[in-house]
Design a protein around this motif. Structure first.
Motif, PDB file in Angstrom:
ATOM      1  N   SER A  20      40.437 -17.132  48.176  1.00 23.95           N
ATOM      2  CA  SER A  20      40.805 -15.705  48.199  1.00 23.95           C
ATOM      3  C   SER A  20      40.997 -15.174  49.610  1.00 23.95           C
ATOM      4  O   SER A  20      41.460 -14.043  49.794  1.00 23.95           O
ATOM      5  N   GLY A  21      40.610 -15.955  50.626  1.00 24.89           N
ATOM      6  CA  GLY A  21      40.735 -15.511  52.009  1.00 24.89           C
ATOM      7  C   GLY A  21      39.813 -14.364  52.350  1.00 24.89           C
ATOM      8  O   GLY A  21      40.194 -13.428  53.056  1.00 24.89           O
ATOM      9  N   VAL A  22      38.545 -14.461  51.863  1.00 27.46           N
ATOM     10  CA  VAL A  22      37.576 -13.377  52.082  1.00 27.46           C
ATOM     11  C   VAL A  22      36.234 -13.966  52.514  1.00 27.46           C
ATOM     12  O   VAL A  22      36.052 -15.181  52.556  1.00 27.46           O
ATOM     13  N   GLY A  23      35.285 -13.082  52.840  1.00 23.38           N
ATOM     14  CA  GLY A  23      33.915 -13.473  53.109  1.00 23.38           C
ATOM     15  C   GLY A  23      33.018 -12.956  52.001  1.00 23.38           C
ATOM     16  O   GLY A  23      33.481 -12.354  51.023  1.00 23.38           O
ATOM     17  N   CYS A  24      31.714 -13.172  52.140  1.00 19.57           N
ATOM     18  CA  CYS A  24      30.792 -12.708  51.105  1.00 19.57           C
ATOM     19  C   CYS A  24      29.434 -12.384  51.713  1.00 19.57           C
ATOM     20  O   CYS A  24      29.076 -12.878  52.789  1.00 19.57           O
ATOM     21  N   ARG A  25      28.695 -11.590  50.996  1.00 19.16           N
ATOM     22  CA  ARG A  25      27.343 -11.203  51.398  1.00 19.16           C
ATOM     23  C   ARG A  25      26.505 -11.144  50.131  1.00 19.16           C
ATOM     24  O   ARG A  25      26.749 -10.287  49.261  1.00 19.16           O
ATOM     25  N   ILE A  26      25.530 -12.056  49.990  1.00 18.37           N
ATOM     26  CA  ILE A  26      24.672 -12.038  48.808  1.00 18.37           C
ATOM     27  C   ILE A  26      23.219 -11.868  49.235  1.00 18.37           C
ATOM     28  O   ILE A  26      22.861 -12.128  50.391  1.00 18.37           O
ATOM     29  N   PHE A  27      22.390 -11.435  48.297  1.00 15.30           N
ATOM     30  CA  PHE A  27      21.020 -11.048  48.609  1.00 15.30           C
ATOM     31  C   PHE A  27      20.034 -11.909  47.821  1.00 15.30           C
ATOM     32  O   PHE A  27      20.094 -11.987  46.590  1.00 15.30           O
ATOM     33  N   GLU A  28      19.119 -12.532  48.554  1.00 13.27           N
ATOM     34  CA  GLU A  28      18.152 -13.435  47.946  1.00 13.27           C
ATOM     35  C   GLU A  28      17.360 -12.750  46.837  1.00 13.27           C
ATOM     36  O   GLU A  28      17.130 -13.339  45.777  1.00 13.27           O
ATOM     37  N   LYS A  29      16.946 -11.509  47.063  1.00 16.47           N
ATOM     38  CA  LYS A  29      16.096 -10.828  46.099  1.00 16.47           C
ATOM     39  C   LYS A  29      16.817 -10.514  44.793  1.00 16.47           C
ATOM     40  O   LYS A  29      16.175 -10.182  43.790  1.00 16.47           O
ATOM     41  N   GLN A  30      18.151 -10.630  44.787  1.00 17.46           N
ATOM     42  CA  GLN A  30      18.910 -10.337  43.576  1.00 17.46           C
ATOM     43  C   GLN A  30      19.322 -11.599  42.808  1.00 17.46           C
ATOM     44  O   GLN A  30      19.954 -11.507  41.753  1.00 17.46           O
TER      45      GLN A  30
END
Length: 349
Positions: A256-266
């Protein structure tokens, strides 16, 4: 019964004699040189998986019936991951002489149960001999309207990142089975040294039944696809989690040509998964990020669907899509940021 007594076509007749098509797109199934399928107004989806004994499964601890179920489900899952509907399946097996006709019937019992659950017609395949164990090759065919198909390359900045179910349980189930297998082999080796027969061995699975179920009785998440449709939500990108969340999410970001940000607590993690990870002195977050074979759905949706996603049962919001320049980030429980690395299973290593 030895398979050779029936021969290839006798075995095929025995396994498929009572299979009746369930889909109108199946014009002709098993019994000729080709199956005949008819799709006048929809796109056709095709996926193939190969499963090799000793690489993808171990008959020490998976029954042939469970293996048949799992072999079908992992292919059906790929069709759902495209937002499609599975319709037909072909099944090819390479069998060594240690397998009997009854063994193959057990495999087909599981396979057909999985196909019956999702209304999939078995329409053909092939059988041959093998000198190295059991090999399974399955092709699943599905359909979807052109505008409904969801690819991996549609994620956009600010999209929400979601997963179904929970993560890491199948991997913990595998670790549990491998641990008990090692204990058994050690007992056999010690008994052999003493010239004795191996004692009866009863593996300790108490309180860990869910982990075994996730590893041995894989479920394709067609129920989640239906809930998304009922809610009027069309994901912008989607794939199933076969090799691990981190690997799959990076696939979506790359295409998709994007970045990501995910959260451990979720990250959704079952209690049994956490307990098993602690018992084995493993980091449960690492298991959730990199453990394979969950076959949950990973997908992105527009930020405007936030409220509807939050109300959806068994769907979890774990982060959001960012600009590619911001990279792939995991935010820990104490708000530290680390690069999300693809450490999932690599079948070619």
């Amino acid at each position: 019964m030895e398979i050779a007594k029936l021969g290839e076509f006798g075995l095929i007749d025995r396994l498929t004699q009572d299979i009746k098509p369930q889909n109108t797109s199946t014009k002709y199934g098993v019994g000729d040189d080709c199956a005949v399928l008819h799709y006048p107004d929809t796109e056709v989806l095709v996926t193939t998986d190969m499963l090799m004994e000793g690489v993808h499964f171990d008959l020490t601890y998976i029954t042939l019936q469970h293996l048949g179920w799992k072999s079908a489900m992992v292919n059906i899952s790929d069709i759902f991951a495209m937002n499609g509907t599975p319709r037909q399946m072909t099944v090819s097996l390479a069998l060594s002489k240690r397998f009997s006709v009854e063994d193959v019937e057990q495999f087909y019992t599981g396979l057909r149960a999985a196909c019956d659950k999702w209304g999939v017609d078995i329409v053909g395949g092939d059988t041959t001999s093998s000198y190295t164990g059991l090999a399974i090759s399955i092709t699943c065919i599905g359909e979807a309207r052109h505008d409904d198909i969801v690819y991996r390359n549609g994620a956009k900045e600010t999209d929400l990142i979601c997963v179904s179910g929970d993560l890491g349980a199948a991997y913990m189930g595998l670790q549990l089975l491998e641990r008990e297998k090692a204990v058994y082999y050690q007992m056999v080796a010690e008994a052999k040294k003493k010239g004795k027969e191996a004692p009866d061995f009863q593996p300790d699975f108490s309180g860990k039944e869910y982990l075994l179920q996730r590893q041995l009785k894989t479920e394709a998440r067609g129920d989640i696809i239906q809930r998304l449709r009922d809610a009027g939500i069309r994901p912008t990108s989607m794939m199933d989690i076969s090799d691990g969340l981190s690997s799959e999410l990076r696939h979506i970001c790359k295409q998709s040509g994007v970045g990501c940000r995910i959260f451990e607590k979720q990250l959704p993690i079952d209690y049994q998964t956490a307990v098993m990870a602690e018992e084995l002195n493993m980091n449960v977050t690492t298991c959730a990020l990199n453990g394979g074979e969950d076959y949950e759905l990973l997908f992105t949706v527009p930020i405007g669907d936030h409220e509807r996603i939050q109300q959806m049962e068994d769907v979890h919001l774990i982060g959001h899509i960012t600009n590619a320049s911001l990279g792939h980030v995991l935010v820990t429980r104490d708000d530290q940021e680390f690069e999300l690395k693809a450490q999932g299973w690599n079948p070619l290593e």
